[in-house]
Scaffold this motif. Structure first.
Motif, PDB file in Angstrom:
ATOM      1  N   PHE A   1       0.858  -1.042  -0.177  1.00 38.67           N
ATOM      2  CA  PHE A   1       0.065   0.145  -0.037  1.00 38.67           C
ATOM      3  C   PHE A   1       0.974   1.196   0.130  1.00 38.67           C
ATOM      4  O   PHE A   1       0.746   2.122  -0.623  1.00 38.67           O
ATOM      5  CB  PHE A   1      -0.971  -0.001   1.178  1.00 38.67           C
ATOM      6  CG  PHE A   1      -2.055  -0.771   1.082  1.00 38.67           C
ATOM      7  CD1 PHE A   1      -2.991  -0.601  -0.063  1.00 38.67           C
ATOM      8  CD2 PHE A   1      -2.600  -1.543   1.991  1.00 38.67           C
ATOM      9  CE1 PHE A   1      -4.059  -1.256  -0.282  1.00 38.67           C
ATOM     10  CE2 PHE A   1      -3.873  -2.194   1.917  1.00 38.67           C
ATOM     11  CZ  PHE A   1      -4.549  -2.097   0.820  1.00 38.67           C
ATOM     12  N   ASP A   2       2.059   1.168   0.711  1.00 42.48           N
ATOM     13  CA  ASP A   2       2.943   2.392   1.047  1.00 42.48           C
ATOM     14  C   ASP A   2       3.777   2.549  -0.196  1.00 42.48           C
ATOM     15  O   ASP A   2       4.063   3.580  -0.801  1.00 42.48           O
ATOM     16  CB  ASP A   2       3.649   2.249   2.151  1.00 42.48           C
ATOM     17  CG  ASP A   2       4.284   3.609   2.484  1.00 42.48           C
ATOM     18  OD1 ASP A   2       3.798   4.403   2.144  1.00 42.48           O
ATOM     19  OD2 ASP A   2       5.304   3.554   3.326  1.00 42.48           O
ATOM     20  N   GLY A   3       3.846   1.392  -1.254  1.00 43.77           N
ATOM     21  CA  GLY A   3       5.036   1.537  -2.243  1.00 43.77           C
ATOM     22  C   GLY A   3       6.140   0.803  -1.628  1.00 43.77           C
ATOM     23  O   GLY A   3       6.437   1.358  -0.734  1.00 43.77           O
ATOM     24  N   LEU A   4       6.363  -0.356  -2.437  1.00 45.61           N
ATOM     25  CA  LEU A   4       7.436  -1.312  -1.678  1.00 45.61           C
ATOM     26  C   LEU A   4       9.026  -0.315  -1.631  1.00 45.61           C
ATOM     27  O   LEU A   4       9.674  -0.559  -0.637  1.00 45.61           O
ATOM     28  CB  LEU A   4       7.780  -2.489  -2.751  1.00 45.61           C
ATOM     29  CG  LEU A   4       6.728  -3.530  -2.681  1.00 45.61           C
ATOM     30  CD1 LEU A   4       6.950  -4.668  -3.665  1.00 45.61           C
ATOM     31  CD2 LEU A   4       6.621  -4.023  -1.317  1.00 45.61           C
ATOM     32  N   ALA A   5       9.181   0.367  -2.708  1.00 41.83           N
ATOM     33  CA  ALA A   5      10.535   1.139  -2.389  1.00 41.83           C
ATOM     34  C   ALA A   5      10.199   2.214  -1.311  1.00 41.83           C
ATOM     35  O   ALA A   5      11.360   2.323  -0.625  1.00 41.83           O
ATOM     36  CB  ALA A   5      10.752   1.655  -3.833  1.00 41.83           C
ATOM     37  N   ALA A   6       9.366   3.143  -1.283  1.00 41.09           N
ATOM     38  CA  ALA A   6       9.284   3.773  -0.085  1.00 41.09           C
ATOM     39  C   ALA A   6       9.208   3.237   1.040  1.00 41.09           C
ATOM     40  O   ALA A   6       9.892   3.683   1.994  1.00 41.09           O
ATOM     41  CB  ALA A   6       8.038   4.743  -0.548  1.00 41.09           C
TER      42      ALA A   6
ATOM     43  N   ASP B   1       1.029  -0.082  -4.681  1.00 43.27           N
ATOM     44  CA  ASP B   1       1.254  -0.986  -5.627  1.00 43.27           C
ATOM     45  C   ASP B   1       0.477  -1.965  -5.709  1.00 43.27           C
ATOM     46  O   ASP B   1       0.762  -2.741  -6.994  1.00 43.27           O
ATOM     47  CB  ASP B   1       2.686  -1.694  -5.205  1.00 43.27           C
ATOM     48  CG  ASP B   1       4.053  -0.558  -5.247  1.00 43.27           C
ATOM     49  OD1 ASP B   1       3.778   0.242  -5.883  1.00 43.27           O
ATOM     50  OD2 ASP B   1       4.949  -0.940  -4.560  1.00 43.27           O
ATOM     51  N   LEU B   2      -0.632  -2.222  -4.817  1.00 40.73           N
ATOM     52  CA  LEU B   2      -1.616  -3.132  -5.127  1.00 40.73           C
ATOM     53  C   LEU B   2      -2.503  -2.886  -6.787  1.00 40.73           C
ATOM     54  O   LEU B   2      -2.627  -3.885  -7.228  1.00 40.73           O
ATOM     55  CB  LEU B   2      -2.742  -3.255  -4.285  1.00 40.73           C
ATOM     56  CG  LEU B   2      -3.997  -4.073  -4.279  1.00 40.73           C
ATOM     57  CD1 LEU B   2      -3.556  -5.695  -4.274  1.00 40.73           C
ATOM     58  CD2 LEU B   2      -5.084  -3.674  -3.218  1.00 40.73           C
ATOM     59  N   ALA B   3      -2.668  -1.836  -7.146  1.00 40.04           N
ATOM     60  CA  ALA B   3      -3.121  -1.358  -8.201  1.00 40.04           C
ATOM     61  C   ALA B   3      -2.306  -1.864  -9.411  1.00 40.04           C
ATOM     62  O   ALA B   3      -2.945  -2.535 -10.527  1.00 40.04           O
ATOM     63  CB  ALA B   3      -3.586   0.000  -8.170  1.00 40.04           C
ATOM     64  N   GLN B   4      -0.882  -1.545  -9.347  1.00 38.38           N
ATOM     65  CA  GLN B   4      -0.321  -2.278 -10.354  1.00 38.38           C
ATOM     66  C   GLN B   4      -0.065  -3.572 -10.342  1.00 38.38           C
ATOM     67  O   GLN B   4       0.092  -4.177 -11.454  1.00 38.38           O
ATOM     68  CB  GLN B   4       1.191  -1.489 -10.212  1.00 38.38           C
ATOM     69  CG  GLN B   4       1.243  -0.029 -10.545  1.00 38.38           C
ATOM     70  CD  GLN B   4       0.574   0.734  -9.278  1.00 38.38           C
ATOM     71  OE1 GLN B   4       0.823   0.682  -7.990  1.00 38.38           O
ATOM     72  NE2 GLN B   4       0.119   1.854  -9.872  1.00 38.38           N
ATOM     73  N   ALA B   5       0.049  -4.267  -9.312  1.00 33.54           N
ATOM     74  CA  ALA B   5       0.145  -5.617  -9.343  1.00 33.54           C
ATOM     75  C   ALA B   5      -1.001  -6.340  -9.942  1.00 33.54           C
ATOM     76  O   ALA B   5      -0.741  -7.257 -10.528  1.00 33.54           O
ATOM     77  CB  ALA B   5       0.397  -6.067  -7.820  1.00 33.54           C
ATOM     78  N   LEU B   6      -2.197  -6.006  -9.754  1.00 34.59           N
ATOM     79  CA  LEU B   6      -3.456  -6.438 -10.173  1.00 34.59           C
ATOM     80  C   LEU B   6      -3.768  -5.886 -11.719  1.00 34.59           C
ATOM     81  O   LEU B   6      -3.824  -7.050 -12.455  1.00 34.59           O
ATOM     82  CB  LEU B   6      -4.720  -5.744  -9.490  1.00 34.59           C
ATOM     83  CG  LEU B   6      -5.001  -6.466  -7.821  1.00 34.59           C
ATOM     84  CD1 LEU B   6      -6.080  -5.941  -7.371  1.00 34.59           C
ATOM     85  CD2 LEU B   6      -5.051  -8.039  -7.981  1.00 34.59           C
ATOM     86  N   GLU B   7      -3.195  -4.638 -12.144  1.00 33.74           N
ATOM     87  CA  GLU B   7      -3.339  -4.401 -13.488  1.00 33.74           C
ATOM     88  C   GLU B   7      -2.278  -5.661 -14.342  1.00 33.74           C
ATOM     89  O   GLU B   7      -2.751  -5.721 -15.188  1.00 33.74           O
ATOM     90  CB  GLU B   7      -2.875  -2.893 -13.610  1.00 33.74           C
ATOM     91  CG  GLU B   7      -2.921  -2.622 -14.973  1.00 33.74           C
ATOM     92  CD  GLU B   7      -2.607  -0.921 -15.108  1.00 33.74           C
ATOM     93  OE1 GLU B   7      -2.710  -0.485 -16.434  1.00 33.74           O
ATOM     94  OE2 GLU B   7      -2.117  -0.488 -14.252  1.00 33.74           O
ATOM     95  N   ALA B   8      -1.281  -5.848 -13.650  1.00 30.68           N
ATOM     96  CA  ALA B   8      -0.347  -6.846 -14.726  1.00 30.68           C
ATOM     97  C   ALA B   8      -0.825  -8.083 -14.605  1.00 30.68           C
ATOM     98  O   ALA B   8      -0.506  -8.677 -15.700  1.00 30.68           O
ATOM     99  CB  ALA B   8       1.141  -6.770 -13.842  1.00 30.68           C
ATOM    100  N   GLN B   9      -1.788  -8.519 -13.665  1.00 35.11           N
ATOM    101  CA  GLN B   9      -2.181  -9.893 -13.758  1.00 35.11           C
ATOM    102  C   GLN B   9      -3.710  -9.967 -14.558  1.00 35.11           C
ATOM    103  O   GLN B   9      -4.070 -10.853 -14.885  1.00 35.11           O
ATOM    104  CB  GLN B   9      -2.458 -10.341 -12.457  1.00 35.11           C
ATOM    105  CG  GLN B   9      -1.158 -10.632 -11.683  1.00 35.11           C
ATOM    106  CD  GLN B   9      -0.565 -11.696 -12.135  1.00 35.11           C
ATOM    107  OE1 GLN B   9      -0.988 -12.743 -12.721  1.00 35.11           O
ATOM    108  NE2 GLN B   9       0.946 -11.454 -12.219  1.00 35.11           N
ATOM    109  N   ALA B  10      -4.417  -8.799 -14.736  1.00 38.16           N
ATOM    110  CA  ALA B  10      -5.370  -8.649 -15.186  1.00 38.16           C
ATOM    111  C   ALA B  10      -5.733  -8.564 -16.856  1.00 38.16           C
ATOM    112  O   ALA B  10      -6.635  -8.341 -17.430  1.00 38.16           O
ATOM    113  CB  ALA B  10      -6.284  -7.435 -14.697  1.00 38.16           C
TER     114      ALA B  10
END
Length: 211
Positions: free
Chosen positions: A114-119, A201-210
């Protein structure tokens, strides 16, 4: 899809509808956010099943619960994506997912993505106890009662003594949830900090899988 109550998501999770070609298998604590992303993006081919959020109090049980759910649901979908991070399993969930051939979200836990893995990694906030929207609503059930602090308040220094603050990672702009998170911090005797993250990052992770 009708969203169950937080109590239902905590105790029993969410059943898949059986529709779609991709199944997201997630923690009940993420149900509202994932369903919102599915609706926002028009992912009619994506279905959601959630395991009970209370498994986070017994993380050693998560890998086997994921194994069972994947085995039960795999014949019904083209692909299953596990929307769990490590979540306190000490790498066992990652090993299980690799063994059964399903992808999962990277990172140590949902606070990180949620916070962003890198941050999140850069901040290295070892003194912070994190809340999300779901945990703000379910603090008494999952934390206060879940850790038996309602019956054994003397455990509070032992469990939370190394924390100095509660960091509320807010997925939504909801003053009511902010008040709940502040009340949780007061109950723990910790200072309060709010950080708006959205879906991170949840949004990007799901977008990559969808796809």
């Amino acid at each position: 899809m009708v969203i169950p109550s937080d109590t239902e998501l905590t105790e029993s999770g969410l059943s898949a509808t059986g529709r779609g070609r991709i199944l997201v298998l997630a923690c009940g604590a993420l149900a509202r956010e994932i369903l919102a992303l599915i609706a926002l993006n028009g992912w009619d081919h994506v279905d959601l099943q959630c395991l009970p959020a209370k498994l986070h109090n017994t993380p050693d049980q998560i890998p086997q619960a994921v194994r069972r759910a994947v085995a039960e649901r795999q014949p019904d979908y083209d692909r299953i994506f596990v929307a769990y991070a490590d979540c306190g399993t000490g790498g066992l969930l990652e090993a299980a997912c690799a063994e059964i051939g399903v992808a999962m979200i990277a990172g140590p836990h949902c606070y990180a993505f949620f916070d962003g893995l890198a941050a999140f990694a850069e901040r290295d906030e070892m003194d912070a106890f994190f809340l999300t929207d779901f945990l703000a609503r379910q603090f008494d059930t999952l934390v206060w009662k879940g850790l038996k602090l309602d019956r054994h308040p003397q455990l509070l220094p032992m469990i939370f003594g190394h924390y100095t603050r509660v960091v509320y990672l807010a997925q939504t702009e909801d003053p009511g949830l902010t008040r709940l998170a502040e009340a949780a911090a007061d109950k723990l005797g910790l200072r309060f900090e709010r950080r708006f993250t959205g879906y991170g990052d949840l949004a990007q992770a799901l977008e990559a899988q969808a796809v």
